[in-house]
Design a protein around this motif. Sequence first.
Motif, PDB file in Angstrom:
ATOM      1  N   ASN A 146       0.807  -1.223   0.000  1.00  0.00           N
ATOM      2  CA  ASN A 146       0.000   0.000   0.000  1.00  0.00           C
ATOM      3  C   ASN A 146       0.837   1.269   0.000  1.00  0.00           C
ATOM      4  O   ASN A 146       0.304   2.352   0.205  1.00  0.00           O
ATOM      5  N   GLY A 147       2.155   1.141  -0.222  1.00  0.00           N
ATOM      6  CA  GLY A 147       2.985   2.324  -0.308  1.00  0.00           C
ATOM      7  C   GLY A 147       4.008   2.416   0.801  1.00  0.00           C
ATOM      8  O   GLY A 147       4.235   1.471   1.551  1.00  0.00           O
ATOM      9  N   ASP A 148       4.605   3.622   0.883  1.00  0.00           N
ATOM     10  CA  ASP A 148       5.681   3.775   1.855  1.00  0.00           C
ATOM     11  C   ASP A 148       5.134   4.093   3.246  1.00  0.00           C
ATOM     12  O   ASP A 148       4.089   4.712   3.403  1.00  0.00           O
ATOM     13  N   ASN A 149       5.883   3.656   4.240  1.00  0.00           N
ATOM     14  CA  ASN A 149       5.482   3.773   5.633  1.00  0.00           C
ATOM     15  C   ASN A 149       5.414   5.227   6.113  1.00  0.00           C
ATOM     16  O   ASN A 149       4.474   5.592   6.827  1.00  0.00           O
ATOM     17  N   PRO A 150       6.385   6.101   5.724  1.00  0.00           N
ATOM     18  CA  PRO A 150       6.264   7.489   6.178  1.00  0.00           C
ATOM     19  C   PRO A 150       4.961   8.160   5.729  1.00  0.00           C
ATOM     20  O   PRO A 150       4.369   8.924   6.493  1.00  0.00           O
ATOM     21  N   ALA A 151       4.489   7.879   4.525  1.00  0.00           N
ATOM     22  CA  ALA A 151       3.237   8.471   4.043  1.00  0.00           C
ATOM     23  C   ALA A 151       2.064   8.029   4.912  1.00  0.00           C
ATOM     24  O   ALA A 151       1.180   8.839   5.238  1.00  0.00           O
ATOM     25  N   TYR A 152       2.034   6.763   5.300  1.00  0.00           N
ATOM     26  CA  TYR A 152       0.979   6.233   6.179  1.00  0.00           C
ATOM     27  C   TYR A 152       0.967   6.984   7.510  1.00  0.00           C
ATOM     28  O   TYR A 152      -0.087   7.418   7.986  1.00  0.00           O
ATOM     29  N   VAL A 153       2.130   7.139   8.105  1.00  0.00           N
ATOM     30  CA  VAL A 153       2.222   7.806   9.400  1.00  0.00           C
ATOM     31  C   VAL A 153       1.811   9.270   9.272  1.00  0.00           C
ATOM     32  O   VAL A 153       1.028   9.787  10.073  1.00  0.00           O
ATOM     33  N   ARG A 154       2.319   9.960   8.250  1.00  0.00           N
ATOM     34  CA  ARG A 154       1.978  11.372   8.054  1.00  0.00           C
ATOM     35  C   ARG A 154       0.487  11.552   7.748  1.00  0.00           C
ATOM     36  O   ARG A 154      -0.154  12.473   8.270  1.00  0.00           O
ATOM     37  N   ASN A 155      -0.073  10.702   6.881  1.00  0.00           N
ATOM     38  CA  ASN A 155      -1.505  10.798   6.562  1.00  0.00           C
ATOM     39  C   ASN A 155      -2.359  10.632   7.811  1.00  0.00           C
ATOM     40  O   ASN A 155      -3.334  11.354   8.013  1.00  0.00           O
ATOM     41  N   THR A 156      -2.004   9.652   8.634  1.00  0.00           N
ATOM     42  CA  THR A 156      -2.765   9.431   9.857  1.00  0.00           C
ATOM     43  C   THR A 156      -2.657  10.644  10.771  1.00  0.00           C
ATOM     44  O   THR A 156      -3.668  11.153  11.275  1.00  0.00           O
ATOM     45  N   TYR A 157      -1.450  11.144  10.966  1.00  0.00           N
ATOM     46  CA  TYR A 157      -1.238  12.298  11.836  1.00  0.00           C
ATOM     47  C   TYR A 157      -1.989  13.528  11.317  1.00  0.00           C
ATOM     48  O   TYR A 157      -2.668  14.222  12.088  1.00  0.00           O
ATOM     49  N   GLU A 158      -1.890  13.804  10.014  1.00  0.00           N
ATOM     50  CA  GLU A 158      -2.577  14.965   9.435  1.00  0.00           C
ATOM     51  C   GLU A 158      -4.085  14.841   9.566  1.00  0.00           C
ATOM     52  O   GLU A 158      -4.790  15.818   9.825  1.00  0.00           O
ATOM     53  N   HIS A 159      -4.601  13.617   9.411  1.00  0.00           N
ATOM     54  CA  HIS A 159      -6.034  13.422   9.570  1.00  0.00           C
ATOM     55  C   HIS A 159      -6.444  13.654  11.027  1.00  0.00           C
ATOM     56  O   HIS A 159      -7.479  14.269  11.295  1.00  0.00           O
ATOM     57  N   LEU A 160      -5.639  13.188  11.960  1.00  0.00           N
ATOM     58  CA  LEU A 160      -5.928  13.432  13.377  1.00  0.00           C
ATOM     59  C   LEU A 160      -6.002  14.932  13.649  1.00  0.00           C
ATOM     60  O   LEU A 160      -6.902  15.399  14.343  1.00  0.00           O
ATOM     61  N   LEU A 161      -5.048  15.684  13.111  1.00  0.00           N
ATOM     62  CA  LEU A 161      -5.052  17.138  13.316  1.00  0.00           C
ATOM     63  C   LEU A 161      -6.320  17.775  12.763  1.00  0.00           C
ATOM     64  O   LEU A 161      -6.913  18.648  13.403  1.00  0.00           O
ATOM     65  N   ARG A 162      -6.746  17.354  11.564  1.00  0.00           N
ATOM     66  CA  ARG A 162      -7.974  17.907  10.966  1.00  0.00           C
ATOM     67  C   ARG A 162      -9.192  17.619  11.843  1.00  0.00           C
ATOM     68  O   ARG A 162     -10.155  18.387  11.847  1.00  0.00           O
ATOM     69  N   LEU A 163      -9.142  16.519  12.576  1.00  0.00           N
ATOM     70  CA  LEU A 163     -10.250  16.161  13.465  1.00  0.00           C
ATOM     71  C   LEU A 163     -10.079  16.757  14.859  1.00  0.00           C
ATOM     72  O   LEU A 163     -10.899  16.510  15.741  1.00  0.00           O
ATOM     73  N   ASP A 164      -8.999  17.520  15.059  1.00  0.00           N
ATOM     74  CA  ASP A 164      -8.662  18.113  16.358  1.00  0.00           C
ATOM     75  C   ASP A 164      -8.392  17.027  17.415  1.00  0.00           C
ATOM     76  O   ASP A 164      -8.734  17.178  18.583  1.00  0.00           O
TER      77      ASP A 164
END
Length: 190
Positions: A146-164
């Motif tokens: 499903n791709g590279d691991n850093p993208a997974y971690v960053r996507n999850t973190y950025e989504h968490l931020l958008r959800l506060d």
Amino acid sequence: MGSAQSQDQDFWVFGYGSLMWRPGFDFVDSALAWVHGYHRSLCIFSHVHRGTPERPGLVLGLDRGGSCQGVAFKVAGRQRAATIRYLRERELVTSVYLEKTLGVRFADGGGVNALAYVVDRTHSQYAGRLPQEEMIRLIAEGVGQNGDNPAYVRNTYEHLLRLDIHDAELAEVVRRLDSASCRAAPKNRS
């Protein structure tokens, strides 16, 4: 998962990692929710989605202890079988997760039972709590189907931020990944 009578009733799925930003199934509603008794943790060696057995990545698991804020998705009963089949194909590919029904709480004080995938601490892919340097190394080097691991971690973190949703451990991992990638980037020499 439930009696024959409940097979056509709506049900809930709790997402705490990539399910929040890429659920992959149809849902009729979603809401921020908390699970108590488990916390989000980069505690699973990924051998398929974000790494390989030879070069494992590191992905999130719902590990026991503490609490976790995530997203609960309400799924229409008519989609029950297809959704559960999809989730099992996605989450149980190496059996590192256990399918459980957990109580989740909403901000308004209400609650429901939700399907969730928690880490199996007895599985060989359970990494436990690794030193941060090792976590960063595994994530930086991990690439899977499903791709590279850093993208997974960053996507999850950025989504968490958008959800506060604030996750201090994930914030520090992303900060260190970004710092490491800046150091590794070639310098522009004019």
